[in-house]
Design a protein around this motif. Sequence first.
Motif, short mmCIF file in Angstrom:
data_model
loop_
_atom_site.label_atom_id
_atom_site.label_comp_id
_atom_site.label_asym_id
_atom_site.label_seq_id
_atom_site.Cartn_x
_atom_site.Cartn_y
_atom_site.Cartn_z
N ALA A 1 -0.12 31.97 26.88
CA ALA A 1 -1.18 32.71 26.20
C ALA A 1 -2.33 31.81 25.74
O ALA A 1 -3.38 32.29 25.38
CB ALA A 1 -0.61 33.44 24.99
N ALA A 2 -2.10 30.54 25.71
CA ALA A 2 -3.15 29.64 25.22
C ALA A 2 -4.13 29.33 26.34
O ALA A 2 -3.81 28.66 27.30
CB ALA A 2 -2.54 28.34 24.70
N SER A 3 -5.35 29.84 26.21
CA SER A 3 -6.38 29.60 27.21
C SER A 3 -7.26 28.44 26.77
O SER A 3 -7.72 28.44 25.62
CB SER A 3 -7.24 30.85 27.40
N PRO A 4 -7.48 27.45 27.63
CA PRO A 4 -8.32 26.32 27.24
C PRO A 4 -9.76 26.77 26.99
O PRO A 4 -10.45 27.21 27.90
CB PRO A 4 -8.23 25.38 28.45
N THR A 5 -10.18 26.69 25.73
CA THR A 5 -11.53 27.12 25.35
C THR A 5 -12.25 25.96 24.68
O THR A 5 -11.70 25.30 23.82
CB THR A 5 -11.48 28.32 24.40
N THR A 6 -13.48 25.73 25.11
CA THR A 6 -14.31 24.68 24.53
C THR A 6 -15.50 25.33 23.85
O THR A 6 -16.13 26.24 24.41
CB THR A 6 -14.81 23.71 25.62
N TYR A 7 -15.82 24.86 22.64
CA TYR A 7 -16.92 25.43 21.87
C TYR A 7 -18.09 24.44 21.83
O TYR A 7 -17.89 23.22 21.78
CB TYR A 7 -16.45 25.74 20.44
N TYR A 8 -19.31 24.98 21.82
CA TYR A 8 -20.51 24.15 21.76
C TYR A 8 -21.48 24.72 20.73
O TYR A 8 -21.59 25.94 20.56
CB TYR A 8 -21.21 24.12 23.12
N ALA A 9 -22.17 23.81 20.04
CA ALA A 9 -23.22 24.20 19.10
C ALA A 9 -24.58 23.88 19.71
O ALA A 9 -24.77 22.79 20.26
CB ALA A 9 -23.04 23.46 17.78
N ARG A 10 -25.48 24.84 19.64
CA ARG A 10 -26.85 24.63 20.13
C ARG A 10 -27.66 24.00 19.00
O ARG A 10 -27.79 24.57 17.92
CB ARG A 10 -27.44 25.96 20.58
N ILE A 11 -28.20 22.82 19.27
CA ILE A 11 -28.86 22.05 18.21
C ILE A 11 -30.25 21.60 18.64
O ILE A 11 -30.58 21.55 19.83
CB ILE A 11 -28.02 20.82 17.83
N THR B 1 -24.32 20.83 11.71
CA THR B 1 -23.71 21.52 10.57
C THR B 1 -24.26 22.93 10.38
O THR B 1 -23.61 23.78 9.78
CB THR B 1 -23.95 20.71 9.28
N ARG B 2 -25.47 23.19 10.89
CA ARG B 2 -26.07 24.52 10.82
C ARG B 2 -26.78 24.78 12.14
O ARG B 2 -28.01 24.84 12.22
CB ARG B 2 -27.04 24.65 9.65
N PRO B 3 -26.03 24.96 13.22
CA PRO B 3 -26.62 25.09 14.56
C PRO B 3 -27.40 26.39 14.74
O PRO B 3 -27.23 27.36 13.98
CB PRO B 3 -25.40 25.04 15.48
N ALA B 4 -28.23 26.40 15.77
CA ALA B 4 -28.99 27.61 16.09
C ALA B 4 -28.08 28.70 16.64
O ALA B 4 -28.39 29.89 16.56
CB ALA B 4 -30.08 27.28 17.10
N ALA C 1 -12.54 25.11 14.58
CA ALA C 1 -12.75 25.33 13.15
C ALA C 1 -14.24 25.41 12.82
O ALA C 1 -14.67 26.23 12.00
CB ALA C 1 -12.09 24.22 12.35
N GLU C 2 -15.04 24.54 13.44
CA GLU C 2 -16.49 24.58 13.22
C GLU C 2 -17.07 25.89 13.74
O GLU C 2 -17.97 26.48 13.11
CB GLU C 2 -17.15 23.40 13.92
N ALA C 3 -16.57 26.35 14.87
CA ALA C 3 -17.05 27.63 15.42
C ALA C 3 -16.70 28.77 14.48
O ALA C 3 -17.52 29.66 14.22
CB ALA C 3 -16.44 27.86 16.80
N GLU C 4 -15.49 28.75 13.94
CA GLU C 4 -15.07 29.80 13.02
C GLU C 4 -15.90 29.78 11.73
O GLU C 4 -16.23 30.84 11.18
CB GLU C 4 -13.59 29.65 12.71
N ALA C 5 -16.24 28.58 11.28
CA ALA C 5 -17.06 28.46 10.07
C ALA C 5 -18.46 29.04 10.32
O ALA C 5 -19.03 29.72 9.44
CB ALA C 5 -17.17 26.99 9.65
#
Length: 292
Positions: A210-220, A227-230, A277-281
Motif C-alpha cells: 500500500a505504500a506508494s513512493p511519493t515525493t513532495y516539492y515546494a515551489r519557491i 518555509t512559506r512556498p508559493a 511533514a512539510e507538505a502537511e504543514a
Amino acid sequence: MIELPDMCDGVRAVRVLPPVAEAADELRTWSGQEDTTLDLCGLDASGADLTGADLAMGLFIEALLADAVLAGAALYRADLARAVLDRADLNRACLVKAAVLDEASLQNALLAGANLGRADLYKTDARKACFRQARLHGALLLDARLEGADLSCASLQETSFQVHLDEHTVVQGLTGSVYLVADGAHHELAGRELERWLHQRGATVHVLNAASPTTYYARIDDDFPRTRPAGIVRRTITNGFTTDHAFTRNLRWEPTEYLRRYELGHNDTDHVEISEAEAEAFIARITKNPPP
C-alpha cells in the motif's frame, strides 16, 4: 434522431447522428474522410450511435455523450476528460493505453466486457455503472466513485485502486491485484481491511504494497522561501506509472503538468524537494487561511 440508412458499417460508421446539428455535422464530416481525428470537444452528441467505430485518439473533452451507443468502439488513447457518458453503452469497448476519463461522468453507463487496461480514471464518477467482466489491468482509479457499481467477474491486475465503494457495490467474482494510492482523502477501508471487505463479498483480490513512493516539492522564489512556498507539488510513482498533482486554490490535490513542463524547460519556477511533514504543514496552513 437522424437515421443514416445509407452509411456503411465499418470503422467510420455512424449509425445514428445526434439531434444537435453542430455535433451531427462534425460526425458526418469525420465519417466521410480518412486519416482525420474526431473532435467532439464541448459538443452535445447525446444519443449518437457509433457502434464499432474506430475513435482512437479522438477528442471528447467535456463532450456530452449521454445515452450514446459506443458498444465495441475503439477508444485507444481517446481523451474523454470531463465528458458526460451517463447511461452510455460502452459494452466491449476498447479504452486501453491511457484513455483519459479524468472527472468524466459514467453514471449508469454500461461497460460490460470493456477493456480499460491502463486507462486513467481520476475522479471519475461511475456510480451504478456496470463493469461486469471488464478488464482494468494497470488502470489508474484515483478517487473514483464506484458506489452501486457492478464489478462482478471483472479483472484487476496491479491496478491503482483508490476508490469509493459502498454496500451496493457488487464485487462477486472480481479477481486480481491492486495497489492502494494515498491522496489525502479519507477512506475507511485500506490495505488488509479492504482486502477482507472484498473477500467477504465474493471477490478474490490481493492488495499489494500500500505504500506508494511519493515525493513532495515546494515551489519557491525570492518572495516565497521553503518555509512559506508559493505552492506544493507531489509526484507518485506506482507500478512504473508517474502521476503529478498540485495542491490548488480549490484546497485539494489536482493533476498538474508543472513538473513535466519544468523537465522540458517550459517554465522557470524553481522548486526544492521537501518532506511529507512539510507538505502537511503547508496544507494545514492553507486550509486554515485559504487564499482569496
